[in-house]
Write a protein that holds these residues in place. Structure first.
Motif, PDB file in Angstrom:
ATOM      1  N   GLU A  52     128.520-142.366  28.859  1.00 18.75           N
ATOM      2  CA  GLU A  52     127.763-141.980  30.050  1.00 18.75           C
ATOM      3  C   GLU A  52     127.341-143.231  30.822  1.00 18.75           C
ATOM      4  O   GLU A  52     127.102-144.270  30.216  1.00 18.75           O
ATOM      5  N   PRO A  53     127.268-143.181  32.143  1.00 13.40           N
ATOM      6  CA  PRO A  53     127.362-141.994  32.983  1.00 13.40           C
ATOM      7  C   PRO A  53     128.782-141.670  33.470  1.00 13.40           C
ATOM      8  O   PRO A  53     128.941-140.866  34.381  1.00 13.40           O
ATOM      9  N   PHE A  54     129.791-142.300  32.888  1.00 17.80           N
ATOM     10  CA  PHE A  54     131.174-142.069  33.311  1.00 17.80           C
ATOM     11  C   PHE A  54     131.554-140.605  33.101  1.00 17.80           C
ATOM     12  O   PHE A  54     131.400-140.068  32.008  1.00 17.80           O
ATOM     13  N   LYS A  55     132.079-139.976  34.169  1.00 21.31           N
ATOM     14  CA  LYS A  55     132.415-138.562  34.104  1.00 21.31           C
ATOM     15  C   LYS A  55     133.768-138.235  34.752  1.00 21.31           C
ATOM     16  O   LYS A  55     134.109-137.062  34.890  1.00 21.31           O
ATOM     17  N   GLU A  56     134.537-139.239  35.133  1.00 23.82           N
ATOM     18  CA  GLU A  56     135.773-138.952  35.865  1.00 23.82           C
ATOM     19  C   GLU A  56     136.979-139.657  35.241  1.00 23.82           C
ATOM     20  O   GLU A  56     137.567-140.551  35.845  1.00 23.82           O
ATOM     21  N   PRO A  57     137.373-139.260  34.037  1.00 28.68           N
ATOM     22  CA  PRO A  57     138.498-139.918  33.376  1.00 28.68           C
ATOM     23  C   PRO A  57     139.823-139.738  34.118  1.00 28.68           C
ATOM     24  O   PRO A  57     140.659-140.638  34.122  1.00 28.68           O
ATOM     25  N   ILE A  58     140.031-138.572  34.720  1.00 26.06           N
ATOM     26  CA  ILE A  58     141.286-138.336  35.442  1.00 26.06           C
ATOM     27  C   ILE A  58     141.353-139.217  36.681  1.00 26.06           C
ATOM     28  O   ILE A  58     142.383-139.831  36.977  1.00 26.06           O
ATOM     29  N   THR A  59     140.236-139.315  37.411  1.00 28.42           N
ATOM     30  CA  THR A  59     140.187-140.168  38.598  1.00 28.42           C
ATOM     31  C   THR A  59     140.431-141.628  38.227  1.00 28.42           C
ATOM     32  O   THR A  59     141.111-142.367  38.947  1.00 28.42           O
TER      33      THR A  59
ATOM     34  N   GLU B 230     151.877-145.794  32.869  1.00 26.31           N
ATOM     35  CA  GLU B 230     151.938-144.485  32.231  1.00 26.31           C
ATOM     36  C   GLU B 230     150.511-144.027  31.962  1.00 26.31           C
ATOM     37  O   GLU B 230     149.719-144.736  31.336  1.00 26.31           O
ATOM     38  N   VAL B 231     150.194-142.849  32.466  1.00 23.50           N
ATOM     39  CA  VAL B 231     148.854-142.283  32.303  1.00 23.50           C
ATOM     40  C   VAL B 231     149.010-140.833  31.860  1.00 23.50           C
ATOM     41  O   VAL B 231     149.900-140.133  32.332  1.00 23.50           O
ATOM     42  N   LYS B 232     148.149-140.377  30.967  1.00 25.12           N
ATOM     43  CA  LYS B 232     148.172-138.984  30.544  1.00 25.12           C
ATOM     44  C   LYS B 232     146.928-138.288  31.077  1.00 25.12           C
ATOM     45  O   LYS B 232     145.811-138.646  30.713  1.00 25.12           O
ATOM     46  N   PHE B 233     147.157-137.298  31.941  1.00 29.56           N
ATOM     47  CA  PHE B 233     146.046-136.615  32.600  1.00 29.56           C
ATOM     48  C   PHE B 233     145.582-135.409  31.778  1.00 29.56           C
ATOM     49  O   PHE B 233     145.786-134.254  32.148  1.00 29.56           O
ATOM     50  N   TYR B 234     144.966-135.682  30.624  1.00 27.00           N
ATOM     51  CA  TYR B 234     144.345-134.617  29.848  1.00 27.00           C
ATOM     52  C   TYR B 234     143.017-135.124  29.300  1.00 27.00           C
ATOM     53  O   TYR B 234     142.680-134.889  28.147  1.00 27.00           O
ATOM     54  N   SER B 235     142.304-135.826  30.143  1.00 28.46           N
ATOM     55  CA  SER B 235     141.155-136.582  29.661  1.00 28.46           C
ATOM     56  C   SER B 235     139.830-135.840  29.720  1.00 28.46           C
ATOM     57  O   SER B 235     138.836-136.322  29.211  1.00 28.46           O
ATOM     58  N   ALA B 236     139.763-134.660  30.351  1.00 25.46           N
ATOM     59  CA  ALA B 236     138.506-133.917  30.404  1.00 25.46           C
ATOM     60  C   ALA B 236     138.765-132.490  29.947  1.00 25.46           C
ATOM     61  O   ALA B 236     139.772-131.890  30.285  1.00 25.46           O
TER      62      ALA B 236
ATOM     63  N   ASN C  29     134.378-135.559  27.981  1.00 27.79           N
ATOM     64  CA  ASN C  29     135.395-136.585  28.204  1.00 27.79           C
ATOM     65  C   ASN C  29     136.194-136.851  26.934  1.00 27.79           C
ATOM     66  O   ASN C  29     135.626-137.170  25.888  1.00 27.79           O
ATOM     67  N   ASN C  30     137.512-136.708  27.029  1.00 35.75           N
ATOM     68  CA  ASN C  30     138.386-137.232  25.984  1.00 35.75           C
ATOM     69  C   ASN C  30     138.579-138.724  26.238  1.00 35.75           C
ATOM     70  O   ASN C  30     138.140-139.257  27.256  1.00 35.75           O
ATOM     71  N   ALA C  31     139.275-139.385  25.323  1.00 38.53           N
ATOM     72  CA  ALA C  31     139.640-140.776  25.571  1.00 38.53           C
ATOM     73  C   ALA C  31     140.616-140.841  26.742  1.00 38.53           C
ATOM     74  O   ALA C  31     141.440-139.946  26.938  1.00 38.53           O
ATOM     75  N   VAL C  32     140.506-141.889  27.553  1.00 34.71           N
ATOM     76  CA  VAL C  32     141.429-142.115  28.662  1.00 34.71           C
ATOM     77  C   VAL C  32     142.648-142.858  28.118  1.00 34.71           C
ATOM     78  O   VAL C  32     142.511-143.904  27.476  1.00 34.71           O
ATOM     79  N   ASP C  33     143.829-142.325  28.347  1.00 36.93           N
ATOM     80  CA  ASP C  33     145.075-142.942  27.864  1.00 36.93           C
ATOM     81  C   ASP C  33     145.811-143.602  29.022  1.00 36.93           C
ATOM     82  O   ASP C  33     146.345-142.920  29.902  1.00 36.93           O
ATOM     83  N   VAL C  34     145.830-144.924  29.018  1.00 37.85           N
ATOM     84  CA  VAL C  34     146.509-145.705  30.053  1.00 37.85           C
ATOM     85  C   VAL C  34     147.390-146.736  29.358  1.00 37.85           C
ATOM     86  O   VAL C  34     146.976-147.360  28.383  1.00 37.85           O
TER      87      VAL C  34
END
Length: 457
Positions: free
Chosen positions: A309-316, A405-411, A223-228
């Motif tokens: 963890e257990p977060f695994k869905e940054p794009i979702t 604005e969301v950047k979908f490059y989180s995983a 997981n990368n950082a989630v950018d929102v």
């Protein structure tokens, strides 16, 4: 049978093809792109339609050149921003790759002007930023403008047209993997493409597909950082003292309440705010042109948060936040900063009373506090006040905030230093969609790097 199959014709995929052809001119290369050729890409919203029709395949995001084709073409000439390539090689190696790619852009028609080269010329801005607890990242930028960007990409397309096989308007349905080695891909129409090496560079629009396909094949993701965040729009004179010398300023702030990183991204002097469609979810972005000017400047404020963890869905997660704005507004939501602070939704009447005319006319006035999580929203507010110290007027009650604005490059998959999957032999994952980069220049550099690795074998 191909030597290399490339998935995605954004900068990462294009530069992979350019470098392999240079090193191995006799190799058979196929490049598969779900969108159209550069000259056939169409966005109805940009062509005058009042609302985004949510096309099945977004012409703004898909096609030759990727999501960056219609952007204002900012090439950041430093490894300090724009991706994670320094995780795989030395800073100097990344810098060399960037300069190499920059020369290729120039060969294909990029402009000569580079902003922000001489640090002494903006020492006063850097000092003011420091006093406001902001970090100004030194990042020289070559600005193409949307018109010039399209010209450069068309030149690259024409150059490669008779040297490789380019397939447009087809998507890759699955990766063909057997006993830990990839041997090709299957297209959405059932056609099987066999290849010794596969380079996946699907861009942010294809990040969700890539993540699911890798998980299906047992590839672990990091997981990368989630950018929102939001897209900020204000009168151009507010930022002019900075943009007249830096064009785009990369500013980083750590919010005092939660300590989260907030950063400016994609600053567009005299630009326009635009809507993008990611598989039915509308998000916001910004562009600026070399010749066409508006009276406004826009930029993104993104809150970067790395979940544990257990977060695994940054794009979702990012899709969910954006979908809330879509649910409330039917698309993109816009709110005046003053209304946000007063705890009331913006209305068409309040927007019309403002000194700023929105450049994204289809945005619906509303309330961002019903969309963004409190942590991110408060961090954005604190960042706006910090920016106001170096550019008075940023925290004006009339400043417009568009969401989301969301950047979908989180995983990103676990990769070797050669950008090859540690679990699937001969599978390379590069660019923004693989979570390796987050900008045009490092995406291009990632393509050159993996092309050299493949050619050396």
């Amino acid at each position: 049978m191909y030597n290399v199959a490339i998935v995605g014709a954004g900068p990462a995929g294009i530069f992979t093809a350019l470098e392999i052809i240079r090193l191995k001119p006799d190799w058979k290369i196929i490049l598969i792109e779900k969108g159209a050729k550069i000259e056939k890409r169409v966005c109805l919203l940009r062509n005058g339609k009042k609302t985004c029709p949510s096309c099945k395949i977004c012409g703004l995001l898909c096609g030759w050149g990727g999501a960056g084709a219609f952007s204002d073409g900012k090439l950041t000439l430093t490894p300090d921003v724009g991706g994670h390539l320094v995780d795989y090689m030395s800073f100097q190696d990344v810098e060399n790759l960037i300069h190499y790619c920059d020369d290729i852009y120039l060969e294909h028609g990029a402009t000569e002007v580079v902003w922000g080269k001489n640090r002494e010329e903006f020492a006063d801005i850097e000092r003011a930023a420091t006093l406001a607890e902001l970090k100004l990242v030194h990042s020289p930028v070559r600005h193409l403008g949307t018109e010039r960007s399209l010209h450069v990409l068309k030149h690259m397309q024409d150059f490669l047209q008779d040297k490789i096989k380019i397939v447009n308007n087809k998507t890759v349905d699955k990766l063909n993997i057997k006993e830990g080695t990839i041997n090709g891909v299957t297209l959405n129409d059932g056609e099987i493409i066999n290849a010794d090496y596969v380079v996946v560079a699907p861009g942010r629009e294809g990040a969700d597909w890539l993540s699911k396909e890798l998980i299906k094949n047992g590839v672990a993701l990091v997981n990368n950082a989630v950018d929102v965040g939001v897209r900020v729009e204000l009168p151009a004179p507010v930022m002019e003292p900075i943009t007249s010398r830096l064009y785009e300023s990369k500013l980083i702030y750590y919010s005092p309440t939660f300590g989260d990183e907030v950063r400016t991204f994609c600053m567009n002097p005299n630009g326009e705010v635009v809507s993008e469609n990611y598989n039915g979810i509308q998000t916001v972005n910004g562009h600026s042109y070399a010749d066409k000017k508006t009276q406004n400047t826009n930029f993104a404020l993104l809150v970067s948060k790395k979940f544990t963890e257990p977060f695994k869905e940054p794009i979702t997660y990012g899709q969910h936040v954006a979908s809330l704005a879509n649910m409330l507004s039917g698309g993109i939501l816009v709110q005046r900063f003053g209304d946000l602070l007063d705890g009331k939704r913006s209305t068409e009447e309040r927007i019309k009373e403002s000194i700023i005319k929105p450049t994204l006319e289809c945005a619906t006035p509303g309330d961002l506090s019903l969309v963004l999580p409190y942590r991110q929203l408060l961090s954005i507010i604190e960042m706006l006040y910090a920016l106001d110290k170096i550019a008075p007027g940023v925290a004006s009650r009339y400043t417009l905030l568009y969401g989301v604005e969301v950047k979908f490059y989180s995983a990103r998959p676990k990769l070797s230093n050669e950008l090859e999957s540690k679990e699937i032999k001969n599978l390379f994952a590069i660019g923004d969609g693989a979570g390796v980069t987050r900008g045009l220049m490092q995406a291009s550099a990632s393509g050159v790097h993996c092309a050299r690795v493949i050619a050396s074998r």
